[in-house]
Enzyme design. Sequence first.
Site, PDB file in Angstrom:
ATOM      1  N   THR B 128       2.567   2.535   1.820  1.00 54.56           N
ATOM      2  CA  THR B 128       1.393   2.844   0.995  1.00 54.56           C
ATOM      3  C   THR B 128       1.509   2.003  -0.267  1.00 54.56           C
ATOM      4  OG1 THR B 128       2.514   4.573  -0.247  1.00 54.56           O
ATOM      5  CG2 THR B 128       1.412   5.260   1.785  1.00 54.56           C
ATOM      6  N   ASP B 129       0.527   2.089  -1.129  1.00 54.75           N
ATOM      7  CA  ASP B 129       0.581   1.307  -2.375  1.00 54.75           C
ATOM      8  C   ASP B 129       1.760   1.727  -3.241  1.00 54.75           C
ATOM      9  OD1 ASP B 129      -1.565  -0.080  -1.549  1.00 54.75           O
ATOM     10  OD2 ASP B 129      -3.032   1.127  -2.660  1.00 54.75           O
ATOM     11  N   CYS B 130       2.097   3.002  -3.211  1.00 56.52           N
ATOM     12  CA  CYS B 130       3.217   3.451  -4.042  1.00 56.52           C
ATOM     13  C   CYS B 130       4.564   3.375  -3.321  1.00 56.52           C
ATOM     14  CB  CYS B 130       2.960   4.852  -4.577  1.00 56.52           C
ATOM     15  SG  CYS B 130       2.354   6.011  -3.351  1.00 56.52           S
ATOM     16  N   TYR B 131       4.534   3.371  -1.974  1.00 60.12           N
ATOM     17  CA  TYR B 131       5.779   3.277  -1.186  1.00 60.12           C
ATOM     18  C   TYR B 131       5.649   2.099  -0.219  1.00 60.12           C
ATOM     19  CZ  TYR B 131       6.906   8.051  -2.701  1.00 60.12           C
ATOM     20  OH  TYR B 131       7.189   9.171  -3.432  1.00 60.12           O
ATOM     21  N   PRO B 132       5.905   0.874  -0.687  1.00 61.91           N
ATOM     22  CA  PRO B 132       5.591  -0.300   0.140  1.00 61.91           C
ATOM     23  C   PRO B 132       6.508  -0.556   1.342  1.00 61.91           C
ATOM     24  CG  PRO B 132       6.561  -0.963  -1.956  1.00 61.91           C
ATOM     25  CD  PRO B 132       6.371   0.504  -2.034  1.00 61.91           C
TER      26      PRO B 132
END
Lengths: 135, 391
Positions: B128-132
């Site tokens: 995700t954008d926060c957990y690439p």
Amino acid sequence: MTKKKVVLTFPAENIEQPITYRLVKDFDLILNILRAEIHEEETGRMVLELEGPDKAIEDGIAYLKDQGVDVTEAARDIELDIDECVSCGFCTAVCRPRALQLDDETRELNFIKENCILCGLCVKACPLGIIKVKF
Amino acid sequence: MSKTFDEINQKIREGRAVVVTAEEIIDVAREKGAKEAAKMVDVVTTATFGPMCSSGAFINFGHSDPPIKMRKVWLNNVPAYTGIAAVDAYLGATEMSEDRGLDYGGGHVIEDLIAGKQVKLKAIGFPTDCYPLDEIETCITLNDVNQAYLYNSRNAYQNYFVATNSSDRTIYTYMGTLLPKLANATYCSAGQLSPLLKDPYLRTIGIGTKIFLGGAQGFVSFEGTQFNTEKERTENGVPTTAAACLALSGDLKDMTTRYIKAASIHNYGISLFVGVGIPIPVLDEDMIEHLSLSDEEICVDIYDYGVARRSRPNLGRVNYKELKSGKIKIGGKIASTAPLSSYARAKEIAEVLKGWIQKGDFELSAPVASLPKHKKPTTLEVRSKVGGSCD
Ligand code: SF4
Ligand code: SF4
């Protein structure tokens, strides 16, 4: 002449033939009964040393299997890493000759080697895998 | 005469508390009588050390850089459940490894972690954008991870069963290897040392009770799953089958492999030996009645595991003294008996806990809430077919 040590497991139903007699008479084998644990209406076990020519031993074993006897190679030794043992008792559930017993007082496991018939059943029964069989 | 938790703790702090094990109290009560014993003894330590399948560990691995939201996690090839937050996982003791089957599983990972061994962590992410990050592979030890604690949903059963097998073949069960035709019988309880048998109505054990867990201080977190208060009891109040049980938690980092051990039960599965010790305060004379029950007075029912149904046939009742003798009679036949839970190690735990209390290192905690007074599990009724819908 060869010597072979085997563990015989008899079914609970009685075997019709007097098998040790037959092994001597029909196959000309020299027999040495090392341990025997046989009770009426229970699975019985016997550790047997067979001595004779290779062919006779082979035929003798085939005859035993024919009679419904389970034949496996006897272990040379059973080793138990007693330092790792937690004395749970799982192994004592399968050791019919009571070679593995819990001490009445301490409830710690005792391995009474003289009683062991080398059937190897305890190896898989130990949940910690600390009993090893040596062939 | 009665005592409160506070009074007992005051004595512990002053080094004056009299602590005995659940085995020792039997003789004390016999010699002095219940009244005198209640006056003399402040705490009785109980314990058990047996395979407890409903065990497992919550692990928070800490965040990597760049961070990952773990979607699937394996520890030494054993899958852990991670449908919770980004780097949290729950590793069940009975989970099997993907490459070693029944020889290695969740219980073994837990033991390896406690032993300080390196464990391989593999995780697949959901970027995700926060957990690439989409994947991670590294080695961890118990020291490295942010937190790891044992959370066991059903432990320390109050009594259990005796298992035997009337069928014609050897069967492999969570009660060990059961030989054909009632040749053997197994049981799994510390009997006279077992915590919930010594406080059968759970007067002093409840949510928040501080305990010995795997060599560390732990807690009773909740009632155990399948908690049952409605089982038949003998006159002395003791249930004759598996009844109450506890959910337990404690910090894995403080535990030792002497009291937490993985188990591979042949042809059945993986489990975890868990060492549990529970101190029971002697609040009054009434408590002595239960605390002083001996193996001979604690009974348990025999069930035929040769019948693989929810209700197995009941084949009678025996007491723990008979079970410990090595032989019992089932329907006229003699069966040899074997325990699955280590009385020797339970006794050791009761002694260790006694030592902690005597030294003032361990005070008792009164429950913050009681466990249910009446509760009975429901069953699962199969209403739809495999593949069918719920409409
Ligand atoms: S091999 Fe194991 S189970 Fe068999 S008799 Fe010897 S100790 Fe007992
Ligand atoms: S099963 Fe293994 S750990 Fe348990 S008592 Fe036997 S040898 Fe010891």
